[in-house]
Design a protein around this motif. Structure first.
Motif, PDB file in Angstrom:
ATOM      1  N   HIS A  83       4.419  -1.483   0.972  1.00 56.31           N
ATOM      2  CA  HIS A  83       3.156  -0.763   0.812  1.00 56.31           C
ATOM      3  C   HIS A  83       2.006  -1.535   1.475  1.00 56.31           C
ATOM      4  N   HIS A 109      -0.389  -0.806   4.933  1.00 59.15           N
ATOM      5  CA  HIS A 109      -1.852  -0.854   5.031  1.00 59.15           C
ATOM      6  C   HIS A 109      -2.294  -1.755   6.179  1.00 59.15           C
ATOM      7  N   ASP A 141      -4.971   4.468  -4.426  1.00 64.43           N
ATOM      8  CA  ASP A 141      -5.170   4.847  -3.024  1.00 64.43           C
ATOM      9  C   ASP A 141      -5.462   6.342  -2.923  1.00 64.43           C
TER      10      ASP A 141
HETATM   11 ZN    ZN Z   1      -2.422   0.758  -1.398  1.00 64.36          ZN
END
Ligand code: ZN
Ligand code: ADP
Ligand code: MG
Length: 628
Positions: free
Chosen positions: A437, A441, A513
């Motif tokens: 994850h 990003h 998010d």
């Molecule tokens: Zn995130």
């Protein structure tokens, strides 16, 4: 200036009454005990009854007796050795007794025991009076508001343990702290100031005044504060905010005053207020009771912090794990205006903490501290110190002379299941997912040229989030262009995109998010008029408060616009998600490399990170305008 003021300025003088009173009390009590012992009637030899005595005397077996007047005892030598006889003490009874004994032919001496009489008088009349007077005086001194009496009495009992009036610098230094390099670097300045406060004054520089350390419990805040004093070689005066939750109003304030007075007297020095949130909680917060005391304490702290100037050489340090509940007044300039984060250590930090705590202990060759560090994600310094200690205890129990691998494994389990550990440790799958994850990003951030650089990727749990990327960003930007906004949207969706790309399914890890992305998409369509289908029109109310109930603003719009708005928000989010996925697909190999590296180090930064992210090709074209 009144006498009271004078007294207040001199803590030593103020300390005296209570201290002397207490000393006096102890002396009087001691005297009383001695006197009472002395007063117990002497009773040598066998005890006889009065009638037995007269039988003996009549049988000519006793020649001579002595009457101890105060003790109401008759002692003498009989055929079976020394004896003593108790008799009722009254003048008539004594006279009759003497008469009876002389009649029977014994010689009677009387010992008036005048010394004993005096002492009895003292013990029964004078000493109790003194004792009472003393107790009253003591109660008066300590109960009086703001007198500081009680703290003095306390200190009386703990003299020396706290360092007493002549405070020595702590023996710990930065060498005893591991894995908190950033904090130590920031505190170097404090050390340099404390070593030579006059230099700051001569250069006209405003010296540091208050430093707030924050981070989870057990990460070494107290340790670091002590080490700062030790490193600078200055005395360390500490008090815990929890001590202020006292029943007597004013005691906390008095202790603060006392602490600062003592520090100022020996400056340069550090005043440390541990768990400052207990004292410095936001004022006026509804917490029912006890807030009066806290408020006084907090006010006193503020008064003290405002009351000394640059050259005084006193630095105040505070520690808390709840910076969010601190009274904003504490954080204002000139107070605790420097903030140093002391967070859970990453894998390298953990290894160094383990090394620190195992130095000087017999660790077996088969123990790999690096491996141990990798097995203990989320452990704090205190947890690791605990692990080493548990391992030692286990080794002792099993009669080993070394701390072996088995002991360490078992110790980790014990600390993990221990009651004091609230943090959770991630499973290998979870770590991997978080790494994916966050790497997602990072790649998208680099690809969007959203910031010149991503400084750091970390999967060490921080606060609420599980992992994080740190980047220089648009925070200072005054205007955000449409491209920028879309890039931010893409960035927000990229963690989730990476998860779906690698694992096929998403997880709950992208909740915040999504929240952020949804808000942003609504803003793009409803506030900035940047949706082609909705046109250049403002749909949402301007302020954030109203915006939170944003649908209220939308209600006034037609059903059709409302629907279009929903469609547009969804489309913006979908587009951003696909853009993120495309970017990641184009860098699939890099993603894997990044994940592997993050898993290995937990925190990836500096050159190691830069080299990897240099492989990202900018994806400007994708981000231009809206996708169709
Ligand atoms: Zn995130
Ligand atoms: P906090 O005040 O943040 O709750 P402490 O300073 O009381 O934590 O830490 C407790 C103990 O844990 C310390 O005395 C030390 O033995 C160990 N410890 C914590 N952090 C570290 C660290 N960074 N380096 C070395 N030891 C540490
Ligand atoms: Mg602490």
């Amino acid at each position: 200036m009144s006498i009271r003021d004078l007294l207040r300025r001199n803590p030593e003088r103020r300390a005296r009454p209570a201290r002397w009173l207490l000393l006096c009390l102890i002396v009087v009590l001691g005297l009383l005990v001695v006197a009472l012992r002395y007063l117990t009637p002497s009773s040598p030899g066998r005890e006889l009854s009065l009638s037995e005595l007269s039988t003996l005397v009549q049988a000519q077996q006793v020649e001579r007796v002595t009457i101890l007047d105060e003790d109401a005892q008759i002692v003498g030598e009989g055929p079976d050795g020394t004896f003593h006889v108790a008799y009722p003490k009254s003048d008539t009874a004594t006279a009759a007794l003497i008469q009876q004994l002389t009649d029977a032919g014994a010689r009677v001496d009387v010992d008036p025991q005048s010394g004993k009489a005096t002492i009895r008088m003292l013990a029964t009349v004078v000493l109790p009076l003194v004792l009472l007077a003393n107790l009253f005086a003591l109660l008066f001194t300590t109960g009086r508001q703001n007198s500081g009496g009680l703290s003095e009495v306390r200190r009386f009992g703990t003299l020396g343990r706290r360092g007493g009036p002549r405070a020595e610098p702590p023996a710990v230094t930065f060498g005893d702290v591991a894995g908190a390099d950033e904090a130590v670097t920031e505190l170097d300045e404090i050390v340099s100031y404390l070593t030579d406060p006059t230099r700051y004054a001569s250069l006209g520089a405003v010296p540091p005044k208050g430093v707030l350390l924050f981070g989870p419990p057990g990460c070494g805040k107290t340790l670091v504060a002590r080490a700062t004093a030790g490193e600078a070689g200055v005395p360390f005066f500490s008090v815990s905010g929890a001590d202020f939750v006292e029943s007597l109003v004013g005691v906390g304030a008095a202790r603060i005053r006392d602490l600062f007075a003592r520090a100022r007297a020996v400056a340069p020095a550090i005043v440390f207020i541990d768990e400052i949130d207990a004292a410095g909680r936001r004022r006026g917060a509804a917490d029912g009771g006890g807030s009066d005391e806290r408020e006084q304490t907090l006010n006193q702290l503020l008064v003290e912090m405002d009351g000394f100037d640059a050259a005084s050489g006193v630095v105040v340090m505070g520690a808390t794990n709840r910076p969010d509940i601190l009274d904003p007044a504490l954080l204002r300039p000139g107070r605790f205006d420097r903030h140093v984060v002391i967070d859970r250590p990453d894998v390298a930090g953990r290894q160094r903490i383990l090394r620190l705590h195992t130095t000087g202990r017999p660790v077996a060759d088969n123990v790999d501290l690096g491996e141990l560090a990798r097995q203990t994600p989320g452990f704090t310094g205190a947890d690791l110190a605990n692990v080493v200690n548990e391992a030692a205890l286990l080794a002792i129990r099993e009669g080993h002379i070394h701390l072996g691998r088995g002991e360490f494994t078992e110790a980790v389990q014990r600390v993990l299941s221990g009651p004091q550990r609230r943090g959770r440790v991630l499973s290998e799958d979870e770590r991997r997912r978080i790494a994916v994850h966050e790497s997602g990003h990072a790649i998208v951030a680099a690809g969007c040229r959203l910031s010149s650089d991503v400084h750091r990727i970390s999967i060490v749990a921080r606060g609420r989030g599980l992992g994080s990327i740190t980047m220089g960003g648009d925070r200072d930007a005054v205007l955000l262009t449409q491209d920028r906004l879309h890039a931010h949207l893409t960035l927000a969706m990229s963690g989730r995109a990476a998860e779906e790309l690698v694992f096929g399914t998403p997880s709950t890890g992208s909740e915040s998010d999504l929240e952020h992305a949804t808000d942003l998409a609504r803003d793009i369509a409803g506030r900035y008029g940047m949706s082609q289908r909705l046109g250049r029109m403002r749909l949402l109310a301007p302020t954030s408060e109203v915006y939170l109930g944003g649908s209220a603003a939308l209600e006034r719009l037609s059903e059709r616009v409302h629907e279009t708005f929903d469609d547009e928000v969804r489309r913006l989010l979908d587009d951003a998600f696909h853009t993120a996925t495309d970017t990641l697909l184009a860098h699939r190999e890099l993603l894997d490399d990044l994940v592997a590296e993050v898993l290995r180090t937990e925190t990836l930064e500096g050159a190691a990170l830069d080299t990897l992210l240099d492989r990202v090709t900018p994806a400007g074209a994708i981000l231009n305008g809206e996708r169709s």
